[in-house]
Structure formats: C-alpha cells, structure tokens
Design an enzyme around this catalytic site. Structure first.
Site, PDB file in Angstrom:
ATOM      1  N   GLY A  76     -78.063 -51.162   7.473  1.00 18.22           N
ATOM      2  CA  GLY A  76     -79.222 -51.431   6.638  1.00 18.22           C
ATOM      3  C   GLY A  76     -80.480 -50.825   7.243  1.00 18.22           C
ATOM      4  O   GLY A  76     -80.445 -50.141   8.262  1.00 18.22           O
ATOM      5  N   GLU A 110     -78.011 -49.969  17.551  1.00 14.36           N
ATOM      6  CA  GLU A 110     -77.941 -49.315  16.243  1.00 14.36           C
ATOM      7  C   GLU A 110     -78.273 -47.834  16.349  1.00 14.36           C
ATOM      8  O   GLU A 110     -77.608 -46.995  15.735  1.00 14.36           O
ATOM      9  CB  GLU A 110     -78.889 -50.007  15.264  1.00 14.36           C
ATOM     10  CG  GLU A 110     -78.413 -51.377  14.812  1.00 14.36           C
ATOM     11  CD  GLU A 110     -79.428 -52.120  13.961  1.00 14.36           C
ATOM     12  OE1 GLU A 110     -79.022 -52.996  13.199  1.00 14.36           O
ATOM     13  OE2 GLU A 110     -80.644 -51.823  14.072  1.00 14.36           O
ATOM     14  N   THR A 170     -77.853 -57.074   5.123  1.00 15.36           N
ATOM     15  CA  THR A 170     -77.248 -56.075   4.248  1.00 15.36           C
ATOM     16  C   THR A 170     -75.975 -55.512   4.867  1.00 15.36           C
ATOM     17  O   THR A 170     -74.957 -55.330   4.184  1.00 15.36           O
ATOM     18  CB  THR A 170     -78.234 -54.939   3.955  1.00 15.36           C
ATOM     19  OG1 THR A 170     -79.483 -55.488   3.512  1.00 15.36           O
ATOM     20  CG2 THR A 170     -77.698 -54.008   2.881  1.00 15.36           C
ATOM     21  N   GLY A 200     -85.337 -55.165  12.620  1.00 10.51           N
ATOM     22  CA  GLY A 200     -85.697 -56.517  12.208  1.00 10.51           C
ATOM     23  C   GLY A 200     -84.683 -57.548  12.651  1.00 10.51           C
ATOM     24  O   GLY A 200     -85.014 -58.711  12.889  1.00 10.51           O
ATOM     25  N   GLY A 204     -77.380 -57.086  10.517  1.00 13.43           N
ATOM     26  CA  GLY A 204     -78.352 -57.614   9.567  1.00 13.43           C
ATOM     27  C   GLY A 204     -77.686 -58.087   8.292  1.00 13.43           C
ATOM     28  O   GLY A 204     -76.475 -57.934   8.098  1.00 13.43           O
TER      29      GLY A 204
END
Length: 262
Positions: free
Chosen positions: A90, A111, A36, A104, A34
């Site tokens: 993130g 993850e 971040t 997202g 992502g």
C-alpha cells in the site's frame, strides 16, 4: 459481507483483488504492511487455498509474516529469496509520477528494502491516496534511538532550506512510550504539508547521521492499482504509460475476510 464494509474498505479490497492477479505460480512475492496490504495477503491466501497457487512470500513486518502464515502462504526471508519477482504494498500517498509516501504503518525501512529488491513494485490504494503534491500525509523517517533528539534538531535545521510548507516534527508514540520499529528504531513524523522537490528532500535527509531511511519512495513504484468503493478499479503502469479500467465483484461470504470487516 459487503454490507459490513465501508466504501474505503471496499476500495481497498477490490484494489488488492486486482493486484493479486499479477501474481503467478512459483513467484517470490514481497508482501507489504498496513491495512491495504492485509487485504492483498488475504486474497493471495485465498488463491493458495482454492486455486493451488504456489508462491513464497517475503513479508515486510512481523505482523505481515504472521498473517501470511495464517492464510497458508509460505514465508521466507529476503536473504533466502535473494531477489523478488514482484512486491505489492500500500501507500499513504502517491502522485502522478507514482512517487510515494510510505511508513504510516511503521515498516518503511523493510518495505523500501524489499521493494527495491524486486523486478516490479505494485502499489494498491484507494482513490483518496492520490495527491497532486506529496506532503499532506506526514513523512516518516526512521532514526536510531541514540541521540534522536539531536537528529530531530538537525532535520529541523535542514528543512529551513527545503521547499516545504511546514516544518513540525513529532516523535511517533505507542501509548506513553516511543513507537519501536521491527529494527528497534524510532520514527519521526515530519508534517511538511507540501513537498516541492521530493527527490532532493529524500537525498538530503538520508545523508544525516542518525537517519536510517525516509518514507519517500522515488522511482520505485511501477504500477498503481486504484480501487473505488463501487468496485471500479484503475490500473496505471508508469513504464508503458497505459491505464486500464476494470470492475470487480465483492466476496459475499468468506472467512478469510470477515475479520477485516470488523
């Protein structure tokens, strides 16, 4: 460069920069996915290049793996690492107990596997990601393509008895086609608005045939690093109950970061 960054991007950068300080020489590090997490990978790449940091990274997506290699981080698989010292990633939302909604970016399965195979999980986020109750951000669940519409119907039926405010479910798309995860699956986004009992919901959803994993990360995150647009950083440790405050300067000119400011 700072003049080119939005306040949100500045917040993401300082959070990533502060979180990178948790990484020590010789560590096996889970690398999130992502926008971040991309800042974090760049920060670690800078440390590898300028400070001689030696780490091995386990990426949670093909795009994170590509970025890690580009900035000079040695990339290995989770099977090669077996266990990780830390994962830094993130989050789309986090609450006061450091429970999360993730996915997202479409990589929630890898993850979660990587995060739970780590001694410590650190989340980096801007302050806007903190919520009183999870659910404002749509909850992603990864489902196998076979019979996905039946799986969606089962989820819809189950949500009737759950403590949520909304029950709208949509198939995540990539243009005119369904979004496909790295594992070849689809993602259903659950617009729940507010989740009253996240632990219960996570357990119930994962028991449904066709569901591979959900984006609720319960009792997985140990530390959250919250960045602000003015350079302030807050570090909360759920295990020690401590809260630290810091302030970081922005990098003015560094080609490791310029493409992220576009």
């Amino acid at each position: 460069m700072t003049g080119e960054l939005s306040p949100i991007d500045k917040a993401k950068f300082v959070a990533a920069k502060r979180a990178a300080a948790f990484v020590e020489d010789g560590m096996r590090v889970g690398l999130g996915t992502g926008s971040t997490a991309a800042w974090l990978v760049r920060c670690l790449g800078e440390m590898v290049r300028d400070d001689g940091l030696r780490i091995r990274g386990v990426p949670t997506s093909t795009r994170t793996a590509q970025l890690a290699r580009e900035v000079g981080i040695e990339v290995i698989s989770l099977d090669e690492a077996r266990w990780l010292d830390v994962t830094i990633d993130g989050a789309d939302e986090f609450d006061g107990d450091l429970n999360l909604i993730k996915g997202g970016g479409g990589a929630l399965l890898q993850e979660k596997i990587v995060a739970t195979a780590s001694d410590q999980m650190i989340v980096i986020a801007d302050a806007a990601k903190e919520v009183e109750h999870l659910g404002a951000f749509p909850l992603p669940i990864e489902v196998i393509p076979f019979g996905w519409q039946t799986t969606r119907a089962l989820v819809e039926e189950t949500l009737v008895s759950m403590d949520v405010l909304g029950r709208q479910i949509s198939l995540r798309m990539n243009g005119d086609s369904p979004f496909i995860t790295d594992e070849g699956n689809h993602i259903l986004d659950l617009n729940l608005k507010r989740i009253g009992n996240a632990r219960q919901l996570a357990m119930v959803i994962n028991q449904m045939p066709g569901v591979v994993e959900n984006g609720l990360f319960i009792d997985i995150c140990d530390v959250v690093v919250i960045g602000h647009g003015d350079g302030k950083v807050e570090v909360r440790d759920i295990n020690t109950g401590t809260v630290e405050h810091d302030r970081l300067d922005f990098v003015e000119n560094d080609n490791l970061f310029t493409d992220l400011a576009d």
